[in-house]
Design an enzyme around this catalytic site. Structure first.
Site, PDB file in Angstrom:
ATOM      1  CB  ALA A  73      -0.925   0.024   1.218  1.00  0.00           C
ATOM      2  CD  GLU A 106      -3.450 -14.474  -2.338  1.00  0.00           C
ATOM      3  OE1 GLU A 106      -3.119 -15.658  -2.249  1.00  0.00           O
ATOM      4  OE2 GLU A 106      -2.908 -13.561  -1.663  1.00  0.00           O
ATOM      5  CG  ASN A 111      -7.241  -2.773  -7.128  1.00  0.00           C
ATOM      6  OD1 ASN A 111      -7.013  -1.877  -7.945  1.00  0.00           O
ATOM      7  ND2 ASN A 111      -6.664  -2.826  -5.945  1.00  0.00           N
ATOM      8  CE1 TYR A 118       0.634  -5.440  -7.639  1.00  0.00           C
ATOM      9  CE2 TYR A 118      -1.576  -6.351  -7.668  1.00  0.00           C
ATOM     10  CZ  TYR A 118      -0.586  -5.648  -7.021  1.00  0.00           C
ATOM     11  OH  TYR A 118      -0.802  -5.159  -5.762  1.00  0.00           O
TER      12      TYR A 118
END
Length: 147
Positions: A73, A106, A111, A118
């Protein structure tokens, strides 16, 4: 923007918990991070700093030749500046230095911002974990990358 990276220590927990609370609907507790840092020999956590302040973090478990991202985050006010990408690249580099050959994570199927990042980093879809997230039973997409 200039940032630096280092391994997280117990003195960083309060700052990391603030980022966690600003980022997730079901944030990890202070106790969870304390346990990770003091009792989990597989856990490695990296903090990202700007001007001496922690603005992001990434946690992973490195077990044998596999790294599993537990959480990642960046403070909301620092998003959209490619700092999440820098943090993930640092995590991937660190995992490789620690002997990992693959990395997994995960991500919520909804999202798309994270999924896009990714994919940019080379992660591929690996499967679905049904009703993975406890707040709304949303599915998680499992993604993998070779390091």
């Amino acid at each position: 923007m200039e940032v630096s990276f280092r391994f997280m220590n117990v003195d960083d927990i309060d700052d990391v918990v603030r980022i966690e609370q600003a980022s997730f609907t079901v944030p990890w507790s202070r106790e969870a991070f304390y346990h990770e840092l003091t009792n989990n020999r597989y856990a490695k956590y990296i903090v990202m700093e700007h001007l001496g302040n922690i603005i992001g973090y990434c946690g992973m478990w490195v077990v044998l030749d596999e790294a599993h991202i537990t959480n990642v985050a960046v403070l909301p006010q620092f998003r959209g500046m490619k700092l999440g990408e820098a943090l993930m690249r640092k995590a991937m580099e660190t995992a490789k230095e620690l002997g990992a050959k693959t990395m997994t994570l995960e991500v919520r199927v909804s999202n798309e911002v994270a999924r896009s990042l990714y994919r940019k980093l080379g992660f591929l879809n690996g499967g679905i974990r049904k009703q993975y997230y406890p707040d709304n039973q949303e599915d998680a997409l499992v993604m993998w990358v070779n390091l």
